[in-house]
Design a protein around this motif. Structure first.
Motif, short mmCIF file in Angstrom:
data_model
loop_
_atom_site.label_atom_id
_atom_site.label_comp_id
_atom_site.label_asym_id
_atom_site.label_seq_id
_atom_site.Cartn_x
_atom_site.Cartn_y
_atom_site.Cartn_z
N GLY A 85 0.83 -1.20 0.00
CA GLY A 85 0.00 0.00 0.00
C GLY A 85 0.85 1.24 0.00
N ALA A 86 0.17 2.38 0.06
CA ALA A 86 0.86 3.66 0.11
C ALA A 86 0.27 4.49 1.24
CB ALA A 86 0.73 4.40 -1.22
N GLY A 87 1.15 5.02 2.08
CA GLY A 87 0.73 5.92 3.15
C GLY A 87 1.13 7.34 2.77
N ILE A 88 0.13 8.21 2.67
CA ILE A 88 0.35 9.57 2.18
C ILE A 88 0.02 10.55 3.30
CG2 ILE A 88 -0.42 11.28 0.49
CD1 ILE A 88 1.00 8.84 -0.79
N VAL A 89 0.88 11.54 3.52
CA VAL A 89 0.58 12.51 4.57
C VAL A 89 -0.57 13.42 4.10
CG1 VAL A 89 1.52 14.30 6.10
CG2 VAL A 89 2.98 12.39 5.37
N ILE A 90 -0.42 14.03 2.94
CA ILE A 90 -1.46 14.94 2.45
C ILE A 90 -1.85 14.59 1.01
CG2 ILE A 90 -2.06 17.35 1.95
CD1 ILE A 90 0.04 18.21 4.01
N GLU A 91 -3.13 14.29 0.81
CA GLU A 91 -3.63 13.95 -0.53
C GLU A 91 -4.49 15.08 -1.07
OE1 GLU A 91 -6.07 10.39 -0.62
OE2 GLU A 91 -7.12 11.11 -2.41
N LYS A 92 -4.30 15.41 -2.34
CA LYS A 92 -5.22 16.32 -3.02
C LYS A 92 -6.15 15.46 -3.87
CE LYS A 92 -1.72 19.09 -4.34
NZ LYS A 92 -1.05 20.26 -4.97
N THR A 93 -7.36 15.26 -3.37
CA THR A 93 -8.27 14.28 -3.98
C THR A 93 -8.73 14.71 -5.37
OG1 THR A 93 -10.28 15.30 -3.08
CG2 THR A 93 -9.20 13.68 -1.69
N PHE A 94 -8.56 15.99 -5.68
CA PHE A 94 -9.06 16.49 -6.96
C PHE A 94 -8.03 16.34 -8.08
CE2 PHE A 94 -7.29 19.85 -4.34
CZ PHE A 94 -6.42 20.50 -5.19
N GLN A 95 -6.85 15.78 -7.76
CA GLN A 95 -5.90 15.48 -8.82
C GLN A 95 -5.88 13.97 -9.07
OE1 GLN A 95 -2.78 18.12 -7.16
NE2 GLN A 95 -2.88 19.27 -9.06
N LYS A 96 -5.19 13.52 -10.12
CA LYS A 96 -5.51 12.19 -10.63
C LYS A 96 -4.85 11.01 -9.91
CE LYS A 96 -1.99 12.00 -14.19
NZ LYS A 96 -1.61 12.06 -15.59
N GLY A 97 -3.93 11.30 -8.95
CA GLY A 97 -3.19 10.21 -8.30
C GLY A 97 -4.07 9.17 -7.64
N ARG A 98 -5.03 9.62 -6.84
CA ARG A 98 -5.87 8.68 -6.09
C ARG A 98 -6.59 7.71 -7.02
NH1 ARG A 98 -8.09 6.08 -1.43
NH2 ARG A 98 -7.06 7.75 -0.27
N LYS A 99 -7.22 8.24 -8.08
CA LYS A 99 -7.96 7.37 -8.99
C LYS A 99 -7.03 6.33 -9.63
CE LYS A 99 -11.26 7.22 -12.78
NZ LYS A 99 -10.59 6.00 -13.28
N MET A 100 -5.83 6.77 -9.99
CA MET A 100 -4.85 5.90 -10.62
C MET A 100 -4.58 4.67 -9.76
SD MET A 100 -1.51 7.58 -12.30
CE MET A 100 -0.19 7.52 -11.11
N PHE A 101 -4.41 4.88 -8.43
CA PHE A 101 -4.08 3.74 -7.55
C PHE A 101 -5.31 2.93 -7.21
CE2 PHE A 101 -0.59 6.72 -7.07
CZ PHE A 101 0.39 5.92 -7.61
N ASP A 102 -6.47 3.60 -7.10
CA ASP A 102 -7.72 2.84 -6.92
C ASP A 102 -7.90 1.88 -8.09
OD1 ASP A 102 -8.22 4.08 -4.53
OD2 ASP A 102 -9.77 5.44 -5.29
N ASP A 103 -7.67 2.38 -9.32
CA ASP A 103 -7.81 1.54 -10.51
C ASP A 103 -6.84 0.35 -10.51
OD1 ASP A 103 -9.73 3.29 -11.36
OD2 ASP A 103 -8.52 4.25 -12.91
N GLN A 104 -5.67 0.55 -9.91
CA GLN A 104 -4.67 -0.52 -9.87
C GLN A 104 -4.86 -1.44 -8.67
OE1 GLN A 104 -0.64 1.11 -10.07
NE2 GLN A 104 -1.29 2.66 -11.53
N GLY A 105 -5.84 -1.11 -7.83
CA GLY A 105 -6.06 -1.94 -6.63
C GLY A 105 -5.02 -1.75 -5.54
N VAL A 106 -4.29 -0.62 -5.57
CA VAL A 106 -3.32 -0.34 -4.51
C VAL A 106 -4.03 0.38 -3.36
CG1 VAL A 106 -1.23 0.95 -3.89
CG2 VAL A 106 -1.38 -0.18 -6.12
N ARG A 107 -3.88 -0.14 -2.15
CA ARG A 107 -4.51 0.50 -0.99
C ARG A 107 -3.77 1.78 -0.63
NH1 ARG A 107 -4.25 -1.45 5.23
NH2 ARG A 107 -5.55 0.22 6.07
N VAL A 108 -4.49 2.91 -0.65
CA VAL A 108 -3.89 4.20 -0.30
C VAL A 108 -4.53 4.71 0.98
CG1 VAL A 108 -3.51 6.60 -1.00
CG2 VAL A 108 -3.44 4.77 -2.71
N VAL A 109 -3.70 5.03 1.98
CA VAL A 109 -4.19 5.64 3.22
C VAL A 109 -3.60 7.04 3.31
CG1 VAL A 109 -4.09 5.58 5.74
CG2 VAL A 109 -4.43 3.46 4.46
N SER A 110 -4.47 8.06 3.28
CA SER A 110 -4.00 9.44 3.37
C SER A 110 -4.47 10.03 4.69
CB SER A 110 -4.57 10.27 2.22
OG SER A 110 -4.24 9.67 0.98
#
Lengths: 194, 194
Positions: free
Chosen positions: B149-174
């Motif tokens: 998975g990926a642990g992120i301190v600060i995520e900007k949900t309106f940019q494309k990173g989150r969707k990219m990892f959701d699509d790949q099935g990578v667990r992201v915790v922000s």
């Protein structure tokens, strides 16, 4: 620091006449438990000095410096390296020459993070020719702040950095002091003295 | 993570439409107590995943990643950035494009520090377009290791990173999820949902 000397003996790799590679636990892969021990030791050495800020240079200095800041509960500021930098009014800067890479970098710290009230402890992974630490002391001087000392993880006593800071009256505490490399092995200063 | 959201509100500076400056506590000056709390929270989130290694990219990722490695008691490896790199047999590499700086960097990790047995947690300070995290997942794939998975301190949900990892099935915790900037103020995703 015995824990560190043992680790250097176990995982350090001597390259040529004066290079020690410690990318296994210090500057590429990092051992977090060792960093905690390093931070606690720097705290023990400087705890009576009323330190208000820890200063280092990216990137290899950040891990030992953060661990030290955790023990002191004061902020860490890491200087950024720039190949070239448009001088800005809001930055303190200094030029740092790398003997290893034979290039100069500008290191920079935002003025708002250093003030004349600060009592600063510099932390770095290596002390060899002392260029990086010298750059940081220059920046501390520009801020009108005080350099209380420098905490170094690994010092090479046979290069000129240590003498430079002794001459300036800066207190340097090094957790491992390497006096020489002989036949690909590390000779620590405390062994040589013995 | 309320502690972090409060800190962003207090010390974060919104610049223009999509930049949040957090150089007061995260990526130039660093608050070590906050980093400890961040590391403990990532540990709580991923403690059942048998993590063997923490991976990040220099320099801003090192502080939260080291704090996380301290909680897990596993090594941290930080990838180095290179403007240009002579490809070497002993390095895994990936190309990372920075939308902010509009330049590409090569990031590299020594092959000896990642193996097929590793279960890797990626840590980074920001998730925006996801280029740095993507580069690290590429390197983990080259090693035949597993991205847990990926642990992120600060995520900007309106940019494309989150969707990219959701699509790949990578667990992201922000730990802080920013949905928008409105009138120079941060709007967190949990407020927007409420």
């Amino acid at each position: 620091m015995k824990l560190l000397e043992d680790r250097i003996r176990k995982d350090g790799v001597v390259l040529g006449a004066d290079v020690l590679k410690v990318d296994n636990f210090l500057n590429h892969q990092v051992d977090p438990d060792l960093m905690l021990a390093v931070g606690k030791e720097f705290y023990n050495q400087f705890k009576d000095s009323k330190i208000t800020k820890i200063l280092t240079v990216e990137s290899s200095g950040i891990a030992p410096a953060l661990a030290t800041a955790m023990s002191f509960h004061v902020p860490l500021v890491f200087a950024r390296k720039h190949k070239s930098l448009t001088l800005k009014d809001d930055m303190f800067t200094a030029t740092v020459y790398s003997f290893t890479k034979q290039t100069s970098n500008t290191i920079a710290i935002a003025k708002k993070f250093l003030s004349a009230d600060d009592k600063v402890l510099i932390i770095d992974d290596f002390l060899a020719n002392g260029q990086a630490v010298q750059g940081l002391t220059d920046i501390i001087k520009q801020a009108g702040a005080e350099t209380v000392g420098a905490g170094i993880v690994i010092e090479k006593t046979f290069q000129k950095g240590r003498k430079m800071f002794d001459d300036q009256g800066v207190r340097v505490v090094s957790l491992a002091r390497i006096a020489a490399f002989e036949d690909g092995q590390v000779v620590f200063a405390d062994e040589q003295d013995a």
